[in-house]
Design a protein around this motif. Structure first.
Motif, PDB file in Angstrom:
ATOM      1  N   CYS A  49      53.663  68.192  63.730  1.00 51.89           N
ATOM      2  CA  CYS A  49      54.260  66.945  64.229  1.00 51.89           C
ATOM      3  C   CYS A  49      55.763  67.131  64.428  1.00 51.89           C
ATOM      4  N   ALA A  50      56.123  67.881  65.429  1.00 58.26           N
ATOM      5  CA  ALA A  50      57.534  68.191  65.669  1.00 58.26           C
ATOM      6  C   ALA A  50      58.337  66.970  66.095  1.00 58.26           C
ATOM      7  N   SER A  51      57.661  65.919  66.569  1.00 56.05           N
ATOM      8  CA  SER A  51      58.361  64.717  67.031  1.00 56.05           C
ATOM      9  C   SER A  51      58.562  63.689  65.929  1.00 56.05           C
ATOM     10  N   LEU A  52      58.229  64.024  64.694  1.00 57.25           N
ATOM     11  CA  LEU A  52      58.328  63.071  63.591  1.00 57.25           C
ATOM     12  C   LEU A  52      59.769  62.595  63.414  1.00 57.25           C
ATOM     13  N   THR A  53      59.944  61.268  63.339  1.00 57.19           N
ATOM     14  CA  THR A  53      61.279  60.698  63.153  1.00 57.19           C
ATOM     15  C   THR A  53      61.430  59.965  61.825  1.00 57.19           C
ATOM     16  N   ALA A  54      60.339  59.556  61.185  1.00 54.89           N
ATOM     17  CA  ALA A  54      60.441  58.813  59.924  1.00 54.89           C
ATOM     18  C   ALA A  54      59.305  59.203  58.988  1.00 54.89           C
ATOM     19  N   LEU A  55      59.657  59.525  57.731  1.00 55.68           N
ATOM     20  CA  LEU A  55      58.669  59.912  56.730  1.00 55.68           C
ATOM     21  C   LEU A  55      59.023  59.251  55.399  1.00 55.68           C
ATOM     22  N   ASP A  56      58.033  58.630  54.785  1.00 55.70           N
ATOM     23  CA  ASP A  56      58.213  58.014  53.470  1.00 55.70           C
ATOM     24  C   ASP A  56      57.247  58.675  52.494  1.00 55.70           C
ATOM     25  N   VAL A  57      57.782  59.487  51.575  1.00 57.01           N
ATOM     26  CA  VAL A  57      56.978  60.104  50.520  1.00 57.01           C
ATOM     27  C   VAL A  57      57.532  59.716  49.150  1.00 57.01           C
ATOM     28  N   ALA A  58      58.123  58.532  49.078  1.00 57.57           N
ATOM     29  CA  ALA A  58      58.698  58.060  47.820  1.00 57.57           C
ATOM     30  C   ALA A  58      57.620  57.906  46.758  1.00 57.57           C
TER      31      ALA A  58
END
Length: 479
Positions: free
Chosen positions: A312-321
């Motif tokens: 997913c090279a276009s990923l702009t937001a990730l939440d792994v909290a």
């Protein structure tokens, strides 16, 4: 009453303007634009087309548009057509029953296309007025109106079949039956929000009637959903681009293995059955994924971050909290594979150190939001490196990061002029000089949380702020 008072003042100003023009121009000649409009008064807005009027009205709060509407007939004609959106929760009703207010608004804005009653406690009577008074609606927000039931939703569907967006989030008494009755009429819905409604796998079957139009669906908190229902949903809705399944504890990532490649936003926060393998299946199926939230998914680790980075090279937001085990290894791979990353939530991961920040600084120059709350091994050096490489940073949370203090704050002041929010409660010590630098270097700062830190007795913190710009400060007294 307030709108009328403001309108009265505006009317006086309009009259003064008219008299001034007549005195300067030597006469009060009028032109007939439609046979009624005077050329020498501010109501010349009627010369503008509808699209331009809509643009003008979009800059005004609803209360001000109501005031302009009351000035004179010409102004009413100019400003009624473009008011296509109305948020009742932003207008003080001063004790007026909602149903009466809706009738009044319908008379003023007969062409209303967007209506928000979010949190207004609308009941069945109000829905009846809504259905008969606003027949042009294409967008309706009823989230938080927990008195609504299946019969009311069915009435909305029958009266407003042209709806394209409907939010029923928090309407806990809306069930599968109400959803089926709604979708029997509303076949053009592209966005449907059903968070915390009483929806089960059976209810999802009725979504097949809008499979060609549905692009955004929120099923957060629908506890009866299972993998079987979600998998069927994926097969029936090939155009789905946004899916929210927060808190759906019976759903695992495997249900999304057959998800449409068009999916761009996915929320699985709190779905405790989601694993690295499930996220891997989603990443391989949706290589265009832009946003994914996995907060509090306890089985997520570095492996999930590595898979997202690979596919997913276009990923702009990730939440792994507050997920399972996320370390520098996973963050480094993410930074290397997702150069477009703008928002990253790493709250609660003590194994994240400065190595992660250096990797983000090298690979993610567009980063604007970073949450490092309780990442206790991050230091001033890491934050300073990040600030220097990511000038677009707007929000940083380093609460409970005891090794982050005045040096990091000074670096942010020097390199991040767009910073709007900074949280340093119970982090390292921040002195007066660092705060002064922050005030000078970050003119857009709107929220500064310094926790319980006390300023020196001789220090008075004064901030320059634009008119009307709200600011929140905790820890310092600002004079």
């Amino acid at each position: 009453r307030g709108a009328r008072a403001r309108a009265g003042g505006a009317n006086c100003r309009a009259c003064s303007f008219r008299q001034g023009v007549q005195q300067r121009g030597g006469g009060g000649g009028s032109s007939s634009l439609g046979g009624k409009m005077e050329a020498d008064i501010p109501a010349g807005f009627s010369r503008l087309d509808v699209d331009t009027l809509a643009h003008v009205a979009s800059f005004l709060p609803c209360s001000e548009v109501l005031g302009l509407d009351c000035v004179c007939r010409e102004w009413a004609c100019a400003f009624r057509p473009p008011r296509l959106s109305l948020h009742i929760t932003r207008v003080s009703l001063r004790g007026t029953p909602l149903s009466s207010a809706l009738r009044a608004f319908a008379r003023r804005f007969p062409a209303l296309s967007t209506l928000s009653l979010r949190g207004s406690d609308a009941c069945g009577r109000d829905v009846g007025v809504l259905c008969t008074s606003f027949r042009s609606l294409i967008s309706l927000d009823l989230s938080g109106c927990d008195a609504l039931q299946d019969a009311h939703v069915a009435a909305i569907g029958a009266a407003l079949p042209q709806l394209q967006m409907l939010s029923l989030s928090g309407c806990r008494d809306v069930s599968d039956a109400g959803l089926a009755a709604l979708l029997a009429h509303c076949r053009s819905l592209s966005s449907l929000l059903l968070g915390w409604c009483d929806i089960s796998d059976f209810g999802l079957l009725s979504l097949s009637s809008i499979s060609t139009s549905l692009t955004s669906l929120d099923l957060s908190g629908c506890a009866m959903l299972t993998d079987r229902g979600v998998a069927a949903l994926m097969r029936r809705c090939p155009r789905l681009a946004s899916l929210q399944l927060e808190g759906c504890r019976e759903v695992s990532g495997w249900a999304l293995a057959t998800v449409t490649p068009r999916l761009r936003e996915l929320t699985l926060s709190g779905a405790t059955l989601v694993t690295d393998a499930g996220v891997g299946a989603v990443a391989r199926a949706c290589t265009g994924l832009r946003q994914i939230a996995l907060r509090q998914c306890r089985s997520i680790s570095d492996a999930a971050l590595a898979t997202l980075a690979a596919h997913c090279a276009s990923l702009t937001a990730l939440d792994v909290a507050r997920c399972g085990v996320v370390t520098d290894r996973g963050v480094s791979k993410l930074a290397a594979g997702c150069s477009q990353l703008a928002s990253l939530q790493l709250e609660g991961h003590a194994d994240v150190t400065d190595a992660s920040l250096h990797a983000l600084a090298a690979g993610c120059p567009k980063l604007s939001l970073l949450n490092l709350w309780v990442c206790s091994n991050v230091t001033d050096a890491g934050v300073a490196a990040l600030a220097q490489a990511c000038p677009n940073l707007t929000s940083l949370d380093v609460r409970l990061c005891s090794k982050v203090g005045a040096v990091a704050v000074s670096a942010l002041a020097a390199h991040c002029p767009s910073l709007t929010a900074l949280y340093t409660e119970r982090a390292g010590p921040v002195d007066d000089e660092a705060v002064v630098r922050l005030a000078a270097g970050c003119p857009r700062l709107a929220l500064l949380d310094l926790g319980m830190q006390e300023p020196t007795p001789a220090f008075s913190c004064r901030w320059r702020t634009s008119p009307g710009q709200a600011r929140v400060f905790r820890g310092y007294e600002c004079g």
